[in-house]
Structure formats: structure tokens, C-alpha cells
Write a protein that holds these residues in place. Structure first.
Motif, PDB file in Angstrom:
ATOM      1  N   LEU A   1       0.624  -1.353   0.011  1.00  0.00           N
ATOM      2  CA  LEU A   1      -0.110   0.132  -0.086  1.00  0.00           C
ATOM      3  C   LEU A   1       0.827   1.295   0.100  1.00  0.00           C
ATOM      4  O   LEU A   1       0.701   2.336  -0.581  1.00  0.00           O
ATOM      5  CB  LEU A   1      -0.993   0.061   1.262  1.00  0.00           C
ATOM      6  CG  LEU A   1      -2.120  -1.128   1.345  1.00  0.00           C
ATOM      7  CD1 LEU A   1      -2.658  -0.759   2.538  1.00  0.00           C
ATOM      8  CD2 LEU A   1      -2.842  -1.037   0.323  1.00  0.00           C
ATOM      9  N   ARG A   2       2.003   1.310   0.801  1.00  0.00           N
ATOM     10  CA  ARG A   2       2.722   2.478   0.936  1.00  0.00           C
ATOM     11  C   ARG A   2       3.499   2.818  -0.368  1.00  0.00           C
ATOM     12  O   ARG A   2       3.628   3.998  -0.912  1.00  0.00           O
ATOM     13  CB  ARG A   2       3.927   2.272   2.083  1.00  0.00           C
ATOM     14  CG  ARG A   2       3.270   2.270   3.388  1.00  0.00           C
ATOM     15  CD  ARG A   2       4.173   2.642   4.615  1.00  0.00           C
ATOM     16  NE  ARG A   2       5.303   1.525   4.637  1.00  0.00           N
ATOM     17  CZ  ARG A   2       5.438   0.434   5.055  1.00  0.00           C
ATOM     18  NH1 ARG A   2       4.198   0.229   5.899  1.00  0.00           N
ATOM     19  NH2 ARG A   2       6.118  -0.507   5.290  1.00  0.00           N
ATOM     20  N   ARG A   3       3.831   1.609  -0.824  1.00  0.00           N
ATOM     21  CA  ARG A   3       4.886   1.816  -2.311  1.00  0.00           C
ATOM     22  C   ARG A   3       4.183   1.872  -3.561  1.00  0.00           C
ATOM     23  O   ARG A   3       4.827   2.307  -4.418  1.00  0.00           O
ATOM     24  CB  ARG A   3       5.861   0.450  -2.604  1.00  0.00           C
ATOM     25  CG  ARG A   3       6.780   0.419  -1.214  1.00  0.00           C
ATOM     26  CD  ARG A   3       7.532  -0.828  -1.106  1.00  0.00           C
ATOM     27  NE  ARG A   3       8.334  -1.026  -2.347  1.00  0.00           N
ATOM     28  CZ  ARG A   3       9.557  -0.657  -2.578  1.00  0.00           C
ATOM     29  NH1 ARG A   3      10.146  -0.087  -1.568  1.00  0.00           N
ATOM     30  NH2 ARG A   3      10.380  -1.066  -3.537  1.00  0.00           N
ATOM     31  N   ASN A   4       2.807   1.663  -3.443  1.00  0.00           N
ATOM     32  CA  ASN A   4       1.890   1.541  -4.849  1.00  0.00           C
ATOM     33  C   ASN A   4       0.506   2.233  -4.405  1.00  0.00           C
ATOM     34  O   ASN A   4      -0.350   1.750  -4.633  1.00  0.00           O
ATOM     35  CB  ASN A   4       1.697   0.326  -5.062  1.00  0.00           C
ATOM     36  CG  ASN A   4       2.847  -0.597  -5.295  1.00  0.00           C
ATOM     37  OD1 ASN A   4       3.439  -0.450  -6.362  1.00  0.00           O
ATOM     38  ND2 ASN A   4       3.421  -1.306  -4.273  1.00  0.00           N
ATOM     39  N   PRO A   5       0.593   3.824  -4.066  1.00  0.00           N
ATOM     40  CA  PRO A   5      -0.441   4.424  -3.959  1.00  0.00           C
ATOM     41  C   PRO A   5      -1.420   4.721  -5.092  1.00  0.00           C
ATOM     42  O   PRO A   5      -0.841   4.966  -6.072  1.00  0.00           O
ATOM     43  CB  PRO A   5       0.138   5.832  -3.264  1.00  0.00           C
ATOM     44  CG  PRO A   5       1.435   5.987  -3.935  1.00  0.00           C
ATOM     45  CD  PRO A   5       2.011   4.516  -4.131  1.00  0.00           C
ATOM     46  N   GLY A   6      -2.604   4.479  -4.680  1.00  0.00           N
ATOM     47  CA  GLY A   6      -3.605   4.863  -5.724  1.00  0.00           C
ATOM     48  C   GLY A   6      -3.785   3.771  -7.019  1.00  0.00           C
ATOM     49  O   GLY A   6      -4.554   3.725  -7.761  1.00  0.00           O
TER      50      GLY A   6
END
Length: 448
Positions: free
Chosen positions: A16-21
């Protein structure tokens, strides 16, 4: 989304943090991680080698500009993508999607799914996916050709029969593959047939490739029913969509004695209680490229429902074969109330997490796309075999190979689910079987 095992939740939080949106990618990763609790408990070596972290990070992500000139002389700009996700088992393999909704998150979700789908086939292919936000609908052949040539002018440097082998997906059929391959051949000065699959039969393509995804999904459903002492004969079936996967799923269902009573497109759906007239459907959708409403207008006894949900039509078997997240929790409850016994994903991730949960809670046999629709990529790999050996197989031989592969996937899902304490759970079986095969390959190759 359901709560994950603590270690797996930490991995998901990283995603989630590394691939926002990138919602679709998050959903695809969560679906796999949700099955892996007993796997990481049994195999601590996977955690020690950071297998999950490495699996969730593509080996390579390529984004490029695609300039082209339309028929009025105006320069148009689209964005092209190729995500080469994992090559532990073989060259990257996965389709190209041309559709306005394409963005990096969609391509990553599809590529992530492709890793496990390809592993389940038992064939030596890794996972990748690509595409563009270009929309071929309403474009002339000349415009499609110019776009494809521009797209391939950048993509060619990243692909090859031993590196990355694209194929078709939504918006990319035989016409587009032809233009793409022609440009690749022109640029490289090589007739490298194995660099693309889904080619025409007269220039390196394979029998059954057009039919493979739809046929394969039906073979999988047939195996589910056989394992329960049942058959497709006389079963009432609803198939969403009316594109390639849906049309050939309907064809094979009818050959095996099922009665397909409804199908759809983005405008609405048709109900034909006598059974879909396949010849008319093919004429409307493949030849004339018209809306599904035309089918109802020309078919006695058929009715057309604008918008609405095709899943309101009672059936014993449902095959969502249109696009991702098309079948929601409310649709699942309607299908269950109407006595649906089997749901097999013909498209990639067409059922939302709420729908999947509803099916599994009541014991509906749910076959995820990475297992049920693996027939397309399996036959693409068979096309690569034929290209490598300068051979061409008959329709009957290729179809039998496809049926055998789908039987093996079905049996492997059931066996793996039993092994990890999830008897009868095709979703868990598919996720675990695909994951462990790729994970073992990654361990063998070292930290790369």
C-alpha cells in the motif's frame, strides 16, 4: 477486505505504501496473501528470503509515450506500459490491453495475476502484462495501424521470444497483433514468430488460440461438476460479456449440452430462454460489431434489458467474462438466492472481494480467474512451442492439450487446497499452488 495474518499484513502494508492509488493491484495482492497464512507457517524459508516482498515488486516497469497521427492529420499522444513482473519460471508472458481505463495500477494487477496463472499451467512461462490507454473503438484500420506501429517502435527493444512474449487482451485482437508483429519484423529484420502470440493461422498462429480462454473456462467448470458426480448437460448458464471469451465459452457450453440463457455488453443484457443463438451472436458482435440490443431485435423470444444486472437472471452456473470487478456482493447474493452452484471467472478478477466471500461462505464452487481462465495463456505457450519447432498442430490435438492442461489445473487446485486444510476451496488451492511454484523457483535462483 479480510484481516490478514500479522506477517502478511505487514507485507500488504508495504504494498500500500509503495504503490499508492493502485486499487486493482492492491486487491489482487490481498486476494493472494489472504490464502498464504498456512504456507508461511509451513515454509519459514520464504520469509527468510523475502519472497513475498520480491514477488510484489515487478522486476521491471516500462512506461513510454506513444505519438501517432490520426486520419485528420492531428497528432495524438497515448501512454504505453509493459510491466515485466516475474521471470523465475520462464520469459515474461502476458497480454496487451488497449482501453481508455488502462493505467499503471491496472497493468500491475493483471501482471501480478499472470504470475500465478502462468505457473498453474505447468508450462515454463513467467508473468507480465502491458497495454495503453488508446481506444481502438471508432478508429479506422489505418489509425489502429499507425498507433500499433508507434507502440511497437518503443516496445520492440524490451521483448523477444526468450525475454518477454506479449499477446492480446481487451482491445487487442488479430488485427492489432498483425500490425504489432509487422512493425517488430520490420525494425529487427527477423521473422521471430515466438515474440508475439495470438497470430493469424497463416503466419505462425495456433489453432484454438481464439477459442482458448472461453473453452478453457468451460473445461474447468466441467471438471468441477465431474468431481461432484454431475455434468453440464441441461444446466442453465449465464455468461457476462459478449466478446471473445464470452462467445467461445458459450460455444463450448452448448457443445457440452448446457443452455446459455443470457449474455451482455456495456449497454445491457439479453435473455433468451430457448438458448443463445450463437450464429446470430457472432454475426452481431464479431462481424457487424454492433450492440447486444441488436441480437434481441433480431431474435424471436429474446428480450433486452438496458443497464441492469445480467446476474439477476436465474442460473445454475455463472461465468463472468467481461471485465474486472463487474460482479458485486449484491449480485452474488442474488445468484445464491437463485440456486447458482458454480461461478467460474472467465475475465481477470471480475468478482469483488465481497462477492467472493459470499460465494465461499455458502459453499458455491468458486473458480478464480488465475485458474479458470488460464486456457488462453496456456494455448499461447503451445503457440510458442509450435513456433520454436517450426510446427503446426491440428485443432483436435491442440484442443486436447488445452483440455488436459485445464484438468491438471483443476486437480492441482483441489489437491493443494486439501494439503493446506482448505478442502474444496479452489481459490486457496490456486493461490497456494501458483505461489509455491514461483517461490521455489525464486529460491533456487538466489537473490536476483
Amino acid at each position: 477486505m479480510s484481516v490478514l495474518d500479522e506477517k502478511l499484513q505487514n507485507e500488504f502494508d508495504k504494498v500500500l505504501r509503495r504503490n499508492p492509488g493502485e486499487g486493482e493491484f492492491h486487491q489482487a495482492v490481498h486476494e493472494v496473501l489472504d490464502s498464504l497464512g498456512p504456507v508461511v507457517a509451513k515454509h519459514p524459508e520464504y520469509a527468510e528470503a523475502a519472497i513475498i516482498s520480491r514477488l510484489c515488486e515487478p522486476e521491471r516497469q516500462i512506461i513510454f509515450r506513444v505519438p501517432w497521427v490520426d486520419d485528420s492529420g492531428q497528432v495524438q499522444i497515448n501512454r504505453g506500459f509493459r510491466v515485466e513482473f516475474n521471470s523465475a519460471l520462464g520469459p515474461y508472458k502476458g497480454g496487451l490491453r488497449f482501453h481508455p481505463t488502462v493505467y499503471l495500477g491496472i497493468v500491475k494487477f493483471l501482471g501480478f495475476e499472470q504470475i500465478f496463472k502462468n505457473a498453474l499451467t505447468g508450462l515454463p512461462i513467467g508473468g507480465g502484462k502491458g497495454g495503453s490507454d488508446f481506444d481502438p473503438k471508432g478508429r479506422s484500420n489505418a489509425e489502429v495501424m499507425r498507433f500499433c506501429q508507434s507502440f511497437m517502435t518503443e516496445l520492440y527493444r524490451h521483448i523477444g521470444e526468450h525475454t518477454d512474449v506479449p499477446a492480446g487482451d481487451i482491445g487487442v485482437g488479430g488485427r492489432e497483433i498483425g500490425y504489432l508483429f509487422g512493425q517488430y519484423k520490420r525494425i529487427t529484420n527477423r521473422y521471430e514468430s515466438g515474440v508475439l502470440t495470438g497470430k493469424g493461422l497463416t503466419w505462425g498462429g495456433s489453432q484454438v488460440r481464439t477459442e482458448a480462454t472461453g473453452y478453457g473456462a468451460v473445461f474447468f467448470v466441467d471438471e468441477i461438476l465431474r468431481s461432484r458426480g454431475d455434468s453440464l448437460d441441461g444446466k442453465r448458464v449465464v455468461v457476462s460479456g459478449s466478446g471473445n471469451v464470452a462467445v467461445y465459452a458459450i460455444e463450448k457450453l452448448q457443445q457440452l449440452g448446457a443452455i446459455v440463457v443470457a449474455c451482455s455488453d456495456s449497454g445491457g443484457y439479453v435473455v433468451d430462454d430457448a438458448g443463445i443463438d450463437l450464429a446470430l451472436l457472432k454475426d452481431v458482435k464479431e462481424t457487424r460489431r454492433e450492440r447486444i440490443s441488436t441480437y434481441a431485435a433480431e431474435r424471436d423470444g429474446a428480450t433486452y434489458v438496458e443497464r441492469g444486472s445480467v446476474w439477476d437472471v436465474p442460473c445454475a452456473i455463472a461465468i463472468p467474462a467481461a471485465t474486472q470487478n463487474e460482479l458485486h456482493g449484491a449480485d452474488a447474493k442474488t445468484l445464491i438466492a437463485n440456486g447458482c452452484q458454480v461461478v467460474a471467472e472467465g475475465a481477470n478478477m471480475p468478482c469483488t472481494p465481497e462477492a467472493v466471500r459470499a460465494f465461499t461462505e455458502v459453499g458455491v464452487a468458486f473458480a478464480p480467474g488465475k485458474a479458470a481462465n488460464a486456457g488462453g495463456v496456456a494455448t499461447s505457450a503451445l503457440e510458442m512451442q509450435q513456433n520454436a519447432s517450426r510446427d503446426s498442430w491440428s485443432f483436435a490435438h491442440t484442443e486436447e492439450r488445452l483440455a488436459e492442461i485445464m484438468r491438471n489445473i483443476h486437480d492441482r487446485c483441489l489437491t493443494t487446497a486439501d494439503e493446506y486444510g482448505k478442502p474444496g476451496n479452489y481459490l486457496a488451492g490456486a493461490n497456494i499452488a501458483g505461489f509455491t511454484q514461483v517461490a521455489d523457483g525464486m529460491l533456487a535462483l538466489g537473490v536476483i
